[in-house]
Design a protein around this motif. Structure first.
Motif, PDB file in Angstrom:
ATOM      1  N   GLY A 121       0.836  -1.198   0.000  1.00 28.79           N
ATOM      2  CA  GLY A 121       0.000   0.000   0.000  1.00 28.79           C
ATOM      3  C   GLY A 121       0.866   1.240   0.000  1.00 28.79           C
ATOM      4  N   GLU A 122       0.465   2.247   0.744  1.00 24.42           N
ATOM      5  CA  GLU A 122       1.189   3.512   0.770  1.00 24.42           C
ATOM      6  C   GLU A 122       2.329   3.469   1.789  1.00 24.42           C
ATOM      7  N   CYS A 123       3.510   3.877   1.361  1.00 19.03           N
ATOM      8  CA  CYS A 123       4.647   3.972   2.286  1.00 19.03           C
ATOM      9  C   CYS A 123       4.420   5.063   3.327  1.00 19.03           C
ATOM     10  N   THR A 124       3.565   6.017   3.007  1.00 19.59           N
ATOM     11  CA  THR A 124       3.297   7.128   3.912  1.00 19.59           C
ATOM     12  C   THR A 124       2.597   6.684   5.195  1.00 19.59           C
ATOM     13  N   SER A 125       2.065   5.461   5.203  1.00 20.26           N
ATOM     14  CA  SER A 125       1.430   4.929   6.411  1.00 20.26           C
ATOM     15  C   SER A 125       2.087   3.638   6.880  1.00 20.26           C
ATOM     16  N   ALA A 126       3.268   3.327   6.352  1.00 21.00           N
ATOM     17  CA  ALA A 126       3.972   2.102   6.730  1.00 21.00           C
ATOM     18  C   ALA A 126       4.587   2.253   8.119  1.00 21.00           C
ATOM     19  N   GLY A 173       5.824   0.916  -8.405  1.00 16.66           N
ATOM     20  CA  GLY A 173       5.246   0.702  -7.084  1.00 16.66           C
ATOM     21  C   GLY A 173       5.813   1.648  -6.058  1.00 16.66           C
ATOM     22  N   ASN A 174       5.390   1.471  -4.839  1.00 16.96           N
ATOM     23  CA  ASN A 174       5.836   2.293  -3.718  1.00 16.96           C
ATOM     24  C   ASN A 174       6.905   1.547  -2.924  1.00 16.96           C
ATOM     25  N   TYR A 175       8.011   2.228  -2.693  1.00 17.48           N
ATOM     26  CA  TYR A 175       9.151   1.600  -2.021  1.00 17.48           C
ATOM     27  C   TYR A 175       9.709   2.537  -0.948  1.00 17.48           C
ATOM     28  N   VAL A 176      10.348   1.930   0.042  1.00 15.02           N
ATOM     29  CA  VAL A 176      11.164   2.677   0.993  1.00 15.02           C
ATOM     30  C   VAL A 176      12.622   2.377   0.688  1.00 15.02           C
ATOM     31  N   LEU A 177      13.372   3.428   0.480  1.00 11.40           N
ATOM     32  CA  LEU A 177      14.818   3.310   0.259  1.00 11.40           C
ATOM     33  C   LEU A 177      15.520   3.518   1.597  1.00 11.40           C
ATOM     34  N   ARG A 178      16.292   2.549   2.002  1.00 12.78           N
ATOM     35  CA  ARG A 178      17.065   2.618   3.252  1.00 12.78           C
ATOM     36  C   ARG A 178      18.531   2.822   2.904  1.00 12.78           C
ATOM     37  N   HIS A 179      19.043   4.001   3.208  1.00 10.90           N
ATOM     38  CA  HIS A 179      20.425   4.387   2.923  1.00 10.90           C
ATOM     39  C   HIS A 179      21.145   4.449   4.266  1.00 10.90           C
ATOM     40  N   GLU A 180      22.275   3.744   4.383  1.00 14.16           N
ATOM     41  CA  GLU A 180      22.883   3.573   5.700  1.00 14.16           C
ATOM     42  C   GLU A 180      24.402   3.708   5.642  1.00 14.16           C
ATOM     43  N   ILE A 181      24.939   4.382   6.645  1.00 10.35           N
ATOM     44  CA  ILE A 181      26.378   4.344   6.922  1.00 10.35           C
ATOM     45  C   ILE A 181      26.565   3.654   8.259  1.00 10.35           C
ATOM     46  N   ILE A 182      27.535   2.756   8.327  1.00 12.11           N
ATOM     47  CA  ILE A 182      27.907   2.135   9.594  1.00 12.11           C
ATOM     48  C   ILE A 182      29.314   2.616   9.946  1.00 12.11           C
ATOM     49  N   ALA A 183      29.426   3.390  11.006  1.00  8.47           N
ATOM     50  CA  ALA A 183      30.722   3.932  11.426  1.00  8.47           C
ATOM     51  C   ALA A 183      31.435   2.915  12.310  1.00  8.47           C
ATOM     52  N   CYS A 199      15.850   6.718   5.841  1.00 13.77           N
ATOM     53  CA  CYS A 199      14.837   6.168   4.943  1.00 13.77           C
ATOM     54  C   CYS A 199      14.095   7.271   4.199  1.00 13.77           C
ATOM     55  N   LEU A 200      13.746   6.973   2.948  1.00 25.10           N
ATOM     56  CA  LEU A 200      12.973   7.895   2.115  1.00 25.10           C
ATOM     57  C   LEU A 200      12.001   7.086   1.268  1.00 25.10           C
ATOM     58  N   ASN A 201      10.832   7.657   1.012  1.00 22.19           N
ATOM     59  CA  ASN A 201       9.834   7.012   0.159  1.00 22.19           C
ATOM     60  C   ASN A 201      10.128   7.283  -1.308  1.00 22.19           C
ATOM     61  N   ILE A 202       9.974   6.242  -2.126  1.00 19.69           N
ATOM     62  CA  ILE A 202      10.159   6.383  -3.572  1.00 19.69           C
ATOM     63  C   ILE A 202       8.958   5.775  -4.287  1.00 19.69           C
ATOM     64  N   LYS A 203       8.403   6.521  -5.239  1.00 20.99           N
ATOM     65  CA  LYS A 203       7.351   5.997  -6.105  1.00 20.99           C
ATOM     66  C   LYS A 203       7.981   5.734  -7.460  1.00 20.99           C
ATOM     67  N   VAL A 204       8.135   4.469  -7.781  1.00 22.90           N
ATOM     68  CA  VAL A 204       8.788   4.067  -9.029  1.00 22.90           C
ATOM     69  C   VAL A 204       7.733   3.972 -10.131  1.00 22.90           C
ATOM     70  N   GLY A 205       8.003   4.664 -11.228  1.00 25.49           N
ATOM     71  CA  GLY A 205       7.127   4.599 -12.391  1.00 25.49           C
ATOM     72  C   GLY A 205       7.779   3.817 -13.510  1.00 25.49           C
ATOM     73  N   GLY A 206       7.305   4.042 -14.729  1.00 28.75           N
ATOM     74  CA  GLY A 206       7.876   3.356 -15.877  1.00 28.75           C
ATOM     75  C   GLY A 206       7.176   2.040 -16.166  1.00 28.75           C
ATOM     76  N   SER A 207       7.777   1.271 -17.050  1.00 28.77           N
ATOM     77  CA  SER A 207       7.163   0.022 -17.511  1.00 28.77           C
ATOM     78  C   SER A 207       7.975  -1.200 -17.124  1.00 28.77           C
ATOM     79  N   GLY A 208       8.811  -1.079 -16.113  1.00 31.43           N
ATOM     80  CA  GLY A 208       9.606  -2.227 -15.679  1.00 31.43           C
ATOM     81  C   GLY A 208       8.736  -3.352 -15.169  1.00 31.43           C
ATOM     82  N   SER A 209       9.273  -4.552 -15.189  1.00 36.02           N
ATOM     83  CA  SER A 209       8.489  -5.721 -14.768  1.00 36.02           C
ATOM     84  C   SER A 209       9.224  -6.595 -13.759  1.00 36.02           C
TER      85      SER A 209
END
Length: 250
Positions: A121-126, A173-183, A199-209
């Motif tokens: 569903g929506e990442c905005t309510s995950a 679809g709707n995705y959460v991108l988790r970008h991390e540094i480990i010090a 973390c940031l929300n990403i809405k992926v468009g296009g015709s990928g499968s």
């Protein structure tokens, strides 16, 4: 009894130490327009007053970290007590995303790792605990030892930026991108590694499968004794094992 000036100087040094840690202030897609991330200072703003951005807000006003003793909690997903971003970054499989950290200390050497999680569903309510992450890219030790040269040095040299490519052909679809540094500067001791997940929300468009694999719950990404978590940076070494699951080839 210490003097007021001594106490003030000590307090200032603590503020400077804390402020040295960073967060993702913004992001660009294919070097396009600036998209604001989430400023930790927004966390306690009255409801509805903080800017709506794709970045997840967290209880991170000290620009702090998640320690290994919290790896089995939801905090390791998107930082402490994280709440979802309220908008999305629009992108398509194959796009290059550039993360802009507000700062990063040169003493905090370690890996930079990127994950994706598909939202139901929506990442905005995950919720952080509902996400399962697939590792998309990773980079860490480059050369030398004690402490050597790391990808975090490259991030600093590139004006605190790090690039990430969305998998080509990724299904919309709707995705959460988790970008991390480990010090790793304190990782030679138990519970000494410092994780800085963003973390940031990403809405992926296009015709990928190409569908994203089911992934791994954040609470199962690492253990405190993984060789890439319990690691002596200030010794002679000739390799480094990046923690977490294998990178998905797509």
């Amino acid at each position: 009894m210490p003097s007021f000036s001594t106490i003030a100087a000590f307090s200032l040094s603590l503020v400077q130490l804390v402020s040295a840690h960073g967060y993702v202030a913004g992001i660009k897609v294919n070097q396009g327009s600036w998209i604001q991330g989430a400023n930790p200072n927004w966390y306690y703003q009255p409801a509805g007053t903080a800017p709506k951005t794709p970045g997840w807000q967290a209880l991170n006003q000290d620009n702090g970290f998640v320690s290994p003793n919290a790896f089995t909690t939801a905090d390791i997903a998107c930082h402490k007590s994280a709440t979802p971003g309220q908008t999305y970054i629009a992108a398509t499989g194959g796009d290059i995303l550039t993360f802009f950290w507000n700062t990063w200390p040169d003493t905090h050497k370690g890996p930079v790792i990127n994950y994706l999680a598909k939202c139901s569903g929506e990442c905005t309510s995950a919720s952080p605990g509902s996400l399962s992450f697939t590792k998309i890219s990773e980079s860490a030790w480059l050369s030398g030892s004690n402490p050597g040269t790391w990808v975090t040095d490259t991030l600093i040299a590139q004006n605190f930026t790090s690039d990430f490519k969305l998998p080509s052909g990724l299904a919309p679809g709707n995705y959460v991108l988790r970008h991390e540094i480990i010090a790793l500067h304190s990782a030679g001791s138990a519970n000494g590694a410092q994780s800085y997940p963003q973390c940031l929300n990403i809405k992926v468009g296009g015709s990928g499968s190409t569908a994203l694999p089911s992934g791994t719950p954040a609470t199962k990404l690492y253990t405190p004794t993984d060789p890439g978590i319990l690691f002596s940076l200030y010794t002679s070494f000739s390799s480094y094992v990046i923690p977490g699951p294998k990178v998905w080839s797509g």
